[in-house]
Design a protein around this motif. Sequence first.
Motif, PDB file in Angstrom:
ATOM      1  N   ASP A   1       4.251   2.753  11.758  1.00 34.34           N
ATOM      2  CA  ASP A   1       5.670   2.974  11.439  1.00 34.34           C
ATOM      3  C   ASP A   1       5.833   3.015   9.930  1.00 34.34           C
ATOM      4  O   ASP A   1       4.935   2.597   9.182  1.00 34.34           O
ATOM      5  CB  ASP A   1       6.532   1.866  12.046  1.00 34.34           C
ATOM      6  CG  ASP A   1       6.226   0.492  11.452  1.00 34.34           C
ATOM      7  OD1 ASP A   1       6.601   0.248  10.293  1.00 34.34           O
ATOM      8  OD2 ASP A   1       5.597  -0.336  12.143  1.00 34.34           O
ATOM      9  N   ASN A   2       6.972   3.520   9.489  1.00 32.71           N
ATOM     10  CA  ASN A   2       7.282   3.531   8.053  1.00 32.71           C
ATOM     11  C   ASN A   2       8.434   2.581   7.759  1.00 32.71           C
ATOM     12  O   ASN A   2       9.291   2.851   6.923  1.00 32.71           O
ATOM     13  CB  ASN A   2       7.597   4.940   7.560  1.00 32.71           C
ATOM     14  CG  ASN A   2       8.777   5.562   8.310  1.00 32.71           C
ATOM     15  OD1 ASN A   2       9.265   4.995   9.284  1.00 32.71           O
ATOM     16  ND2 ASN A   2       9.237   6.717   7.850  1.00 32.71           N
ATOM     17  N   GLY A   3       8.421   1.446   8.480  1.00 26.70           N
ATOM     18  CA  GLY A   3       9.480   0.457   8.335  1.00 26.70           C
ATOM     19  C   GLY A   3       9.261  -0.493   7.173  1.00 26.70           C
ATOM     20  O   GLY A   3       8.656  -0.133   6.153  1.00 26.70           O
ATOM     21  N   CYS A   4       9.698  -1.742   7.358  1.00 24.29           N
ATOM     22  CA  CYS A   4       9.743  -2.692   6.246  1.00 24.29           C
ATOM     23  C   CYS A   4       8.372  -3.217   5.837  1.00 24.29           C
ATOM     24  O   CYS A   4       8.190  -3.711   4.722  1.00 24.29           O
ATOM     25  CB  CYS A   4      10.654  -3.866   6.607  1.00 24.29           C
ATOM     26  SG  CYS A   4      10.110  -4.804   8.050  1.00 24.29           S
ATOM     27  N   GLY A   5       7.397  -3.130   6.722  1.00 21.45           N
ATOM     28  CA  GLY A   5       6.084  -3.663   6.394  1.00 21.45           C
ATOM     29  C   GLY A   5       6.102  -5.178   6.321  1.00 21.45           C
ATOM     30  O   GLY A   5       7.084  -5.843   6.671  1.00 21.45           O
ATOM     31  N   MET A   6       4.986  -5.747   5.853  1.00 25.56           N
ATOM     32  CA  MET A   6       4.887  -7.211   5.782  1.00 25.56           C
ATOM     33  C   MET A   6       3.929  -7.606   4.674  1.00 25.56           C
ATOM     34  O   MET A   6       3.002  -6.859   4.333  1.00 25.56           O
ATOM     35  CB  MET A   6       4.409  -7.773   7.123  1.00 25.56           C
ATOM     36  CG  MET A   6       2.970  -7.407   7.478  1.00 25.56           C
ATOM     37  SD  MET A   6       2.486  -7.914   9.139  1.00 25.56           S
ATOM     38  CE  MET A   6       3.220  -6.578  10.101  1.00 25.56           C
ATOM     39  N   PRO A   7       4.133  -8.785   4.090  1.00 22.51           N
ATOM     40  CA  PRO A   7       3.191  -9.257   3.055  1.00 22.51           C
ATOM     41  C   PRO A   7       1.862  -9.689   3.677  1.00 22.51           C
ATOM     42  O   PRO A   7       1.758  -9.899   4.892  1.00 22.51           O
ATOM     43  CB  PRO A   7       3.922 -10.450   2.430  1.00 22.51           C
ATOM     44  CG  PRO A   7       4.867 -10.923   3.491  1.00 22.51           C
ATOM     45  CD  PRO A   7       5.268  -9.698   4.257  1.00 22.51           C
ATOM     46  N   GLU A   8       0.847  -9.847   2.845  1.00 23.21           N
ATOM     47  CA  GLU A   8      -0.496 -10.192   3.314  1.00 23.21           C
ATOM     48  C   GLU A   8      -0.526 -11.553   4.007  1.00 23.21           C
ATOM     49  O   GLU A   8      -1.264 -11.748   4.975  1.00 23.21           O
ATOM     50  CB  GLU A   8      -1.466 -10.180   2.130  1.00 23.21           C
ATOM     51  CG  GLU A   8      -2.907 -10.522   2.480  1.00 23.21           C
ATOM     52  CD  GLU A   8      -3.545  -9.498   3.406  1.00 23.21           C
ATOM     53  OE1 GLU A   8      -4.587  -9.835   4.004  1.00 23.21           O
ATOM     54  OE2 GLU A   8      -3.001  -8.375   3.525  1.00 23.21           O
TER      55      GLU A   8
END
Length: 404
Positions: free
Chosen positions: A324-331
């Motif tokens: 997806d091209n959504g909000c993503g997440m930190p490592e």
Amino acid sequence: MPITTQPMDQGRSELEQAFAMFTEASRQLTDSYAELQAQAQQLTEELAVANGELKRQYAEKAGLSERLVALLQALPAGVVELDVSRQVVALNAAAVRILGEQVIGQDWSVVLSERFESFESPGEWRLAGRPDCVLTLVENSLAASGGFIVLLHDVSEPYHMRQQLAKQQRLVEMGQMSAALAHQLRTPLSTAMLYSANLTREGLADADRQRFAGKALERMRVLEHLIQDMLRFVKGAAVAGLAPIAVNEVLDEVEQVIAPQAAMAGVVCEIGHLAADVMVSCDKQALSGALLNMLDNAIRACSPGQQVMLRPSLDHHVRICIEDNGCGMPETVRQRLFEPFFTTRGDGTGLGLAIVKQVIDAHDGHITVESRPGLGTSFVIELPLVDSVAIVNRNQARPIDQSN
């Protein structure tokens, strides 16, 4: 008549010549004998030196052999010597303690079948009649004699330590799980109790009563969902059995369910299909549920107008990419995604992706995730191609009790 002395002089001369020749021959023989004596003396001295060296080497080898025998007898591991026909010809002290001297002369295959039992740990064996004794077997060939050396290593203590450590780890995990579950149950339960308490108020309007009842019922459903996820996680994702299923058949089912959800969220969702009718060995319901869970998470990570894609491909295995091209997440979040009860959503149970991983593992698959804040997330699932023989063997070897 005059006497002539010529013949006598000639005879004397020949005798002198003969004597001279005899003398020369004697001298030569004496010289040769002396030379032979010198050579014999040299050879005797050389032989003495060589004999001394041989004695020294023999003494060294005897000492080395004695040390090796002592070392062999002192080894904690059992050593079994086999001849070319794989019969037991010698044992060290440790092997005698493990197998007994009566195995000498027996065929090694018979000893294996009668004395050893395989169990759940690969490469490890139980000793028949002694379930607490766990051994490893390593066999090496002897190129010179054509025989074999078998090492028996007693790993009972490390095995039992691993078992104890695993038990302690399970207890720790159960404690953490219980604490997390109590925390997860507390909020919806408290809310449901609050709404239910309002229902007992006198003079409560019917509209308010229905509203409070609906809110309480909603919280109860959250509790039910949490408990169901918990049961699924504890039961190991409930993979009932593997059967050959077409990948496109699974994707069709996923598409039918996820399309309305994506439309309600305003997210563009594209479900690709394979060009070929490829089969995987799977539990269709469990695999579909795992894919739907991941797609639902991807939709929740997107804003209206953003995109979620499922793209399958084929190599030596089936590869399913959900991105997806959504909000993503930190490592820091990505590293903990598959931990039980870890969630970044207020209404999440933290078990969804833990169950997904269980499902993929149960299918002998592999799952990875990459994500960058603000750019989106990509999950990649790899599943082995169908193997009907392996499916039969696996279903026979791993029956699952669904009575609960």
